[in-house]
Design a protein around this motif. Structure first.
Motif, PDB file in Angstrom:
ATOM      1  N   ARG A 173       0.826  -1.205   0.000  1.00 16.66           N
ATOM      2  CA  ARG A 173       0.000   0.000   0.000  1.00 16.66           C
ATOM      3  C   ARG A 173       0.868   1.266   0.000  1.00 16.66           C
ATOM      4  NH1 ARG A 173      -4.622  -0.019   4.401  1.00 16.66           N
ATOM      5  NH2 ARG A 173      -5.070  -1.883   3.150  1.00 16.66           N
ATOM      6  N   GLY A 174       0.451   2.246  -0.789  1.00 12.57           N
ATOM      7  CA  GLY A 174       1.121   3.537  -0.802  1.00 12.57           C
ATOM      8  C   GLY A 174       2.412   3.599  -1.596  1.00 12.57           C
ATOM      9  N   ARG A 175       2.646   2.643  -2.492  1.00 11.82           N
ATOM     10  CA  ARG A 175       3.897   2.641  -3.247  1.00 11.82           C
ATOM     11  C   ARG A 175       3.656   2.721  -4.754  1.00 11.82           C
ATOM     12  NH1 ARG A 175       8.666  -0.847  -0.745  1.00 11.82           N
ATOM     13  NH2 ARG A 175       9.717   0.908  -1.735  1.00 11.82           N
ATOM     14  N   MET A 176       2.563   3.363  -5.142  1.00  8.49           N
ATOM     15  CA  MET A 176       2.235   3.451  -6.559  1.00  8.49           C
ATOM     16  C   MET A 176       3.231   4.320  -7.323  1.00  8.49           C
ATOM     17  SD  MET A 176      -0.112   1.338  -6.684  1.00  8.49           S
ATOM     18  CE  MET A 176      -0.679   1.480  -8.381  1.00  8.49           C
ATOM     19  N   GLY A 177       3.890   5.263  -6.616  1.00  7.06           N
ATOM     20  CA  GLY A 177       4.925   6.058  -7.275  1.00  7.06           C
ATOM     21  C   GLY A 177       6.059   5.183  -7.770  1.00  7.06           C
ATOM     22  N   GLN A 178       6.452   4.203  -6.933  1.00  5.28           N
ATOM     23  CA  GLN A 178       7.511   3.276  -7.327  1.00  5.28           C
ATOM     24  C   GLN A 178       7.056   2.351  -8.447  1.00  5.28           C
ATOM     25  OE1 GLN A 178       6.819   4.130  -4.172  1.00  5.28           O
ATOM     26  NE2 GLN A 178       8.563   3.849  -2.815  1.00  5.28           N
ATOM     27  N   VAL A 179       5.768   1.997  -8.438  1.00  9.72           N
ATOM     28  CA  VAL A 179       5.223   1.167  -9.526  1.00  9.72           C
ATOM     29  C   VAL A 179       5.388   1.908 -10.852  1.00  9.72           C
ATOM     30  CG1 VAL A 179       3.163   0.098 -10.498  1.00  9.72           C
ATOM     31  CG2 VAL A 179       3.551  -0.005  -8.032  1.00  9.72           C
ATOM     32  N   GLU A 180       5.024   3.183 -10.863  1.00  9.57           N
ATOM     33  CA  GLU A 180       5.130   3.978 -12.088  1.00  9.57           C
ATOM     34  C   GLU A 180       6.583   4.098 -12.540  1.00  9.57           C
ATOM     35  OE1 GLU A 180       3.885   8.372 -13.902  1.00  9.57           O
ATOM     36  OE2 GLU A 180       3.305   7.811 -11.859  1.00  9.57           O
ATOM     37  N   GLU A 181       7.505   4.315 -11.600  1.00  9.13           N
ATOM     38  CA  GLU A 181       8.919   4.431 -11.948  1.00  9.13           C
ATOM     39  C   GLU A 181       9.430   3.160 -12.615  1.00  9.13           C
ATOM     40  OE1 GLU A 181      11.154   5.387  -8.490  1.00  9.13           O
ATOM     41  OE2 GLU A 181      10.613   7.513  -8.524  1.00  9.13           O
ATOM     42  N   ARG A 220       5.454  -3.006 -25.904  1.00  7.32           N
ATOM     43  CA  ARG A 220       5.663  -1.554 -25.767  1.00  7.32           C
ATOM     44  C   ARG A 220       4.333  -0.836 -25.584  1.00  7.32           C
ATOM     45  NH1 ARG A 220       6.630   2.558 -29.882  1.00  7.32           N
ATOM     46  NH2 ARG A 220       8.025   4.191 -29.113  1.00  7.32           N
ATOM     47  N   GLU A 221       3.349  -1.217 -26.372  1.00  2.42           N
ATOM     48  CA  GLU A 221       2.031  -0.602 -26.238  1.00  2.42           C
ATOM     49  C   GLU A 221       1.378  -0.992 -24.916  1.00  2.42           C
ATOM     50  OE1 GLU A 221       0.710   1.743 -28.146  1.00  2.42           O
ATOM     51  OE2 GLU A 221       2.672   1.652 -29.114  1.00  2.42           O
ATOM     52  N   THR A 222       1.562  -2.247 -24.506  1.00  3.23           N
ATOM     53  CA  THR A 222       1.012  -2.705 -23.225  1.00  3.23           C
ATOM     54  C   THR A 222       1.627  -1.918 -22.070  1.00  3.23           C
ATOM     55  OG1 THR A 222       0.697  -4.944 -24.089  1.00  3.23           O
ATOM     56  CG2 THR A 222       0.703  -4.694 -21.701  1.00  3.23           C
ATOM     57  N   GLY A 223       2.947  -1.713 -22.125  1.00  2.00           N
ATOM     58  CA  GLY A 223       3.636  -0.972 -21.072  1.00  2.00           C
ATOM     59  C   GLY A 223       3.204   0.472 -20.998  1.00  2.00           C
ATOM     60  N   ARG A 224       3.060   1.104 -22.127  1.00  4.01           N
ATOM     61  CA  ARG A 224       2.631   2.509 -22.141  1.00  4.01           C
ATOM     62  C   ARG A 224       1.188   2.649 -21.648  1.00  4.01           C
ATOM     63  NH1 ARG A 224       5.412   5.623 -27.299  1.00  4.01           N
ATOM     64  NH2 ARG A 224       7.564   5.189 -26.672  1.00  4.01           N
ATOM     65  N   ALA A 225       0.361   1.691 -22.006  1.00  2.00           N
ATOM     66  CA  ALA A 225      -1.024   1.715 -21.535  1.00  2.00           C
ATOM     67  C   ALA A 225      -1.075   1.553 -20.019  1.00  2.00           C
ATOM     68  CB  ALA A 225      -1.827   0.602 -22.211  1.00  2.00           C
ATOM     69  N   ALA A 226      -0.165   0.730 -19.478  1.00  4.28           N
ATOM     70  CA  ALA A 226      -0.127   0.518 -18.028  1.00  4.28           C
ATOM     71  C   ALA A 226       0.242   1.804 -17.302  1.00  4.28           C
ATOM     72  CB  ALA A 226       0.868  -0.588 -17.687  1.00  4.28           C
ATOM     73  N   VAL A 227       1.208   2.550 -17.836  1.00  4.37           N
ATOM     74  CA  VAL A 227       1.607   3.820 -17.221  1.00  4.37           C
ATOM     75  C   VAL A 227       0.460   4.824 -17.297  1.00  4.37           C
ATOM     76  CG1 VAL A 227       3.154   5.811 -17.398  1.00  4.37           C
ATOM     77  CG2 VAL A 227       4.064   3.489 -17.648  1.00  4.37           C
ATOM     78  N   ALA A 228      -0.208   4.879 -18.449  1.00  2.00           N
ATOM     79  CA  ALA A 228      -1.337   5.793 -18.602  1.00  2.00           C
ATOM     80  C   ALA A 228      -2.462   5.445 -17.634  1.00  2.00           C
ATOM     81  CB  ALA A 228      -1.846   5.741 -20.051  1.00  2.00           C
ATOM     82  N   GLU A 229      -2.688   4.157 -17.421  1.00  2.00           N
ATOM     83  CA  GLU A 229      -3.733   3.712 -16.500  1.00  2.00           C
ATOM     84  C   GLU A 229      -3.383   4.097 -15.068  1.00  2.00           C
ATOM     85  OE1 GLU A 229      -6.158  -0.429 -15.437  1.00  2.00           O
ATOM     86  OE2 GLU A 229      -4.645  -0.379 -17.019  1.00  2.00           O
ATOM     87  N   LEU A 230      -2.111   4.011 -14.737  1.00  2.00           N
ATOM     88  CA  LEU A 230      -1.675   4.393 -13.384  1.00  2.00           C
ATOM     89  C   LEU A 230      -1.933   5.864 -13.117  1.00  2.00           C
ATOM     90  CD1 LEU A 230       1.733   2.775 -12.364  1.00  2.00           C
ATOM     91  CD2 LEU A 230      -0.437   2.696 -11.153  1.00  2.00           C
ATOM     92  N   LYS A 231      -1.709   6.682 -14.128  1.00  2.00           N
ATOM     93  CA  LYS A 231      -1.926   8.119 -13.962  1.00  2.00           C
ATOM     94  C   LYS A 231      -3.388   8.425 -13.659  1.00  2.00           C
ATOM     95  CE  LYS A 231       1.965   9.642 -16.810  1.00  2.00           C
ATOM     96  NZ  LYS A 231       2.713  10.195 -15.679  1.00  2.00           N
ATOM     97  N   GLY A 232      -4.281   7.479 -14.006  1.00  2.00           N
ATOM     98  CA  GLY A 232      -5.694   7.629 -13.685  1.00  2.00           C
ATOM     99  C   GLY A 232      -6.023   7.087 -12.310  1.00  2.00           C
ATOM    100  N   LYS A 233      -4.977   6.789 -11.513  1.00  2.00           N
ATOM    101  CA  LYS A 233      -5.130   6.312 -10.128  1.00  2.00           C
ATOM    102  C   LYS A 233      -5.825   4.956 -10.063  1.00  2.00           C
ATOM    103  CE  LYS A 233      -3.399  10.188  -8.666  1.00  2.00           C
ATOM    104  NZ  LYS A 233      -2.021  10.267  -8.141  1.00  2.00           N
ATOM    105  N   LYS A 234      -5.658   4.156 -11.121  1.00  2.00           N
ATOM    106  CA  LYS A 234      -6.267   2.825 -11.131  1.00  2.00           C
ATOM    107  C   LYS A 234      -5.210   1.768 -10.881  1.00  2.00           C
ATOM    108  CE  LYS A 234      -9.669   4.218 -14.629  1.00  2.00           C
ATOM    109  NZ  LYS A 234     -10.160   3.947 -16.005  1.00  2.00           N
TER     110      LYS A 234
END
Length: 259
Positions: A173-181, A220-234
């Motif tokens: 919990r609380g480590r989504m910043g590291q997930v995005e990195e 590559r597309e899957t990875g970029r979609a994952a980062v975009a999804e994270l930015k939506g706090k999902k």
């Protein structure tokens, strides 16, 4: 820029003081842990230097951040003696590692504000400090880092490692910043794969380059979609990312099983 650099310096100084105080109170002298963090320092330095050369400033910033974290941690695990059994000068080591931390802070600012002179000179200063301390301490094992046989193999395994770390962080919990990195690092190394594809595998099997490129584009597309999804706090479905990555890995590892 002046205020930002002063703030960064003060923040690091406070953290270093806290670490030094804790280290003096109850030092942990595990040599394995010490080597781990020293390897982390060098590994992230090397990756940051490459990223700066490629003008990937956001990636360089992540590696420099990880380098700073490792520098802070290593002070809690300084061994009492060198490899040859002679005492290690703890005070001198801490002074040097603190100076390195200051250099990394300056390099982060230089990368952020695109100062070409600083981003060229500081990595050399950091490396020279590594070599000097390494030589004086006579710890031959510190920078004998495990490396893949090819640059391509190194990048492939870094893609996998970054995804594994992202999965671990997402469970905490609380480590989504590291997930995005870690997902950003994964995407960065996926892009590097295209420029380092070998003509054949270690066993001599010829690789299907076109098929591999297709799979690279998919992940590559899957990875970029994952980062975009994270930015939506999902919460990201990293198991799906792993499944796609496995398909990429098979492109190289499956032919290796053909004898």
């Amino acid at each position: 820029m002046g205020k930002s650099r002063i703030f960064l310096f003060l923040s690091v100084f406070i953290l270093l003081a806290a670490r030094a105080s804790a280290g003096d109170a109850s030092p942990n002298t595990s040599s394995d842990t010490f080597k781990f963090y020293m390897h982390r320092i060098y590994d992230n330095y090397s990756n940051a230097r490459v990223s700066i050369t490629l003008n990937k400033r956001d990636i360089a910033d992540i590696h420099l951040k990880h380098m700073q974290e490792a520098i802070l941690m290593v002070q809690d695990h300084i061994p009492a003696v060198r490899k040859d059994g002679t005492p290690l000068d703890r005070k001198t080591f801490i002074e040097r590692i603190n100076r390195m931390q200051s250099m990394v802070t300056d390099l982060k600012a230089a990368v952020r504000y695109e100062e070409p002179v600083m981003t060229k000179a500081l990595p050399e200063e950091i490396f020279n400090m590594c070599v000097t301390c390494h030589t004086d301490a006579r710890m031959e094992y510190l920078f004998r880092l495990p490396r893949r046989t090819t640059l391509f193999g190194e990048y492939m395994h870094r893609v996998s490692e970054s995804l594994d770390l992202a999965r671990i962080y997402q469970e905490e919990r609380g480590r989504m910043g590291q997930v995005e990195e870690e997902l950003k690092l994964m995407n960065y190394y996926i892009d590097l794969l295209k420029e380092s594809f070998p003509e054949e595998g270690p066993s001599g099997v010829i690789m299907d380059k076109d098929d591999f490129k297709r799979r690279v584009m998919e992940i590559r597309e899957t990875g970029r979609a994952a980062v975009a999804e994270l930015k939506g706090k999902k919460k990201v479905d990293l198991e799906a990312v792993r499944k796609d990555l496995n398909g990429l890995c098979v492109a190289c590892h499956e032919p290796e099983r053909i004898k």
